[in-house]
Every structure is written in C-alpha cells, then in structure tokens.
Write a protein that holds these residues in place. Structure first.
Motif, PDB file in Angstrom:
ATOM      1  N   ARG A 209       0.833  -1.209   0.000  1.00 48.86           N
ATOM      2  CA  ARG A 209       0.000   0.000   0.000  1.00 48.86           C
ATOM      3  C   ARG A 209       0.869   1.261   0.000  1.00 48.86           C
ATOM      4  N   GLU A 210       1.888   1.257   0.859  1.00 49.17           N
ATOM      5  CA  GLU A 210       2.735   2.447   0.960  1.00 49.17           C
ATOM      6  C   GLU A 210       3.618   2.620  -0.272  1.00 49.17           C
ATOM      7  N   ALA A 211       4.035   1.517  -0.882  1.00 50.88           N
ATOM      8  CA  ALA A 211       4.844   1.606  -2.103  1.00 50.88           C
ATOM      9  C   ALA A 211       4.024   2.174  -3.253  1.00 50.88           C
ATOM     10  N   LYS A 212       2.763   1.755  -3.339  1.00 54.00           N
ATOM     11  CA  LYS A 212       1.874   2.293  -4.377  1.00 54.00           C
ATOM     12  C   LYS A 212       1.694   3.801  -4.180  1.00 54.00           C
ATOM     13  N   LYS A 213       1.478   4.207  -2.944  1.00 52.32           N
ATOM     14  CA  LYS A 213       1.322   5.630  -2.639  1.00 52.32           C
ATOM     15  C   LYS A 213       2.619   6.388  -2.916  1.00 52.32           C
TER      16      LYS A 213
END
Length: 262
Positions: A209-213
């Motif tokens: 999730r954080e990598a996508k963001k």
C-alpha cells in the motif's frame, strides 16, 4: 450489493472485478460507472483483499462509452455534461487511488474510455489479440477525463500522436510505449496474471500500500530538500511498523513472515 454490470468474486486474498456486458463489448454507462466506483471503494477498504484483478467477459475488454448513454449525453446541457463527466472522473480516480494493487487483464480490444480504466490500474497484462484506440477525435470529442492516467501510462509524446490521430495500435505497441507491462499469447493470459498476483500477495500488505502511494506521490516531483525530508520520514515510519519489524525478523530467522501464514 447485487451488481448488474459487473461480476465480482473473491478467492482467498484476491478479488476479481469483471466487466460483464459482453453483448455491448463492455461499454460503460452511468450504471457501470457507479458500480465500478462502489466496487473499488469497497474492495479497497477490505483488509482481507491483497490484490484486485480487473477483467472482462466476452471478446472485447471495453469499447468505451455505451452508444445509448452517448445519445443521452448529446441532449444534456453543459452543466449536466459536466456532472456526468465528474462521475466518470471520480470512478477512475477511485481505481487509481485504490489502496490495493490493481492488475488489468486485457483479453480483447480496449477503446476510448476503456483505455482510461486500464491506465488507472497499477499493472497491465494484455493479450496479443488485444488492440487499443483513443478514438474520441473521430467523433468530435477528446479523451479529457481519461487523459491524466493515459498520459502517465503512455507518455506525452505518444499521447500527442494517438490523441490526435485516433489510430488503432496493437498490444506490442502498447507495451513499447509503456501502457502495457506484459503482452502474452491469449492462452497464457490467465497464468501470467495469476503469477503476478501471487507475487503481489507474498509481499507485506502494508508495504505494498505504501509503495503504491510512494510512486504516486513522488512521480514528477523535483528533487529538493522537501522531497528528501519526505522520503526519509516515510522510510522511518515504515521501519517502525509492525509488519516491517516482522518482515525483517522473519528474514533473519529464515522463516515465513506472519502475513504468509494465514
């Protein structure tokens, strides 16, 4: 919810959203737009879902706007058209910002607004049989609502050509310009998508999730002190997270992390 234009299934940690208007080449109207927005909003909040596949039934992936919907729009006022376009824009934005990774499985032709659906996804796998077209200019229109995602995906220079020419191009050209990540024979499409999804699901859900963001927030930013501080803050926060501590401990102890034990 009882969806009328979509088929939604969840197997394990993978959700599949399937466009299900094959007789109309999965062209979308106000109802399918609303259902897509709702589906991705709900699945994005479902903590049991780690990846979402966007697929389609029938020979075409998505032909863009439904003809009957276009006829209705032709009679709309400027304000009504604006409100209608905003609903499409909100749907695409919901897919683009979905907390779960979204993989597009493009089995057939993808035209006009359908290209917006694909470009809003994180990973695109296309069949060799698929063709693409930004056909709006042929109808006196422009691909305005989908343009932020399509330009990010194919690049400005390619967009200059295909927005203006409305030419059709094949899946190999889509891969060359960056719109598609993988192009495979039709018989290998399911297996390829399943392999990518399995890889996504092996990773830390929080890190994914954080990598996508991270990609979304960093793209196009100037490298300056503010960016350096931002990236340092992000890595510091995630290093202190429960999943990061578990992931590092599992690596050092040569065992599976907890998110793979369920």
């Amino acid at each position: 919810m009882d969806y009328q234009t979509l088929d939604i299934s969840i197997t394990g940690t993978v959700a599949t959203v399937t466009l299900n208007r094959p007789d109309l080449r999965n062209a979308f109207n106000e109802h399918s737009i609303a259902e897509l927005a709702l589906a991705f909003d709900e699945l994005g909040q479902n903590e049991l879902v780690r990846a979402i596949v966007l697929a389609a039934n029938g020979p075409a992936f998505c032909a863009g706007a439904d003809l009957n919907w276009m006829k209705k729009m032709a009679g709309f006022s400027r304000d009504e058209n604006h409100a209608d376009a905003l609903r499409l824009a909100d749907m695409l934005y919901t897919i683009y910002r979905c907390p779960r990774p979204v993989v597009a499985k493009v089995q057939g032709d993808c035209y006009a607004g359908g290209m917006g659906l694909v470009a809003a996804c994180d990973i695109v796998v296309a069949s060799e049989a698929a063709n693409f077209c930004l056909s709006e200019a042929k109808l006196g229109l422009i691909p305005a609502t989908i343009s932020p995602y399509v330009i990010k995906a194919m690049g400005e220079q390619a967009a200059r050509r295909y927005f203006l020419s409305a030419e059709r191009f094949d899946s190999r050209e889509a891969k060359r310009m960056g719109l598609a990540h993988e192009v495979v024979p039709p018989e290998a499409l399911d297996e390829t998508v399943a392999g990518i999804v399995a890889t996504l699901c092996r990773n830390s859900p929080h890190a994914v999730r954080e990598a996508k963001k991270l990609v979304r927030d960093m793209a196009g930013r100037a490298v300056d002190e503010a960016l350096l501080a931002d990236t340092a803050s992000r890595i510091a926060e995630i290093r202190a997270s429960d999943e990061a501590r578990e992931g590092v401990a599992a690596f050092l102890e040569k065992r599976k992390p907890s998110w793979l034990e369920n």
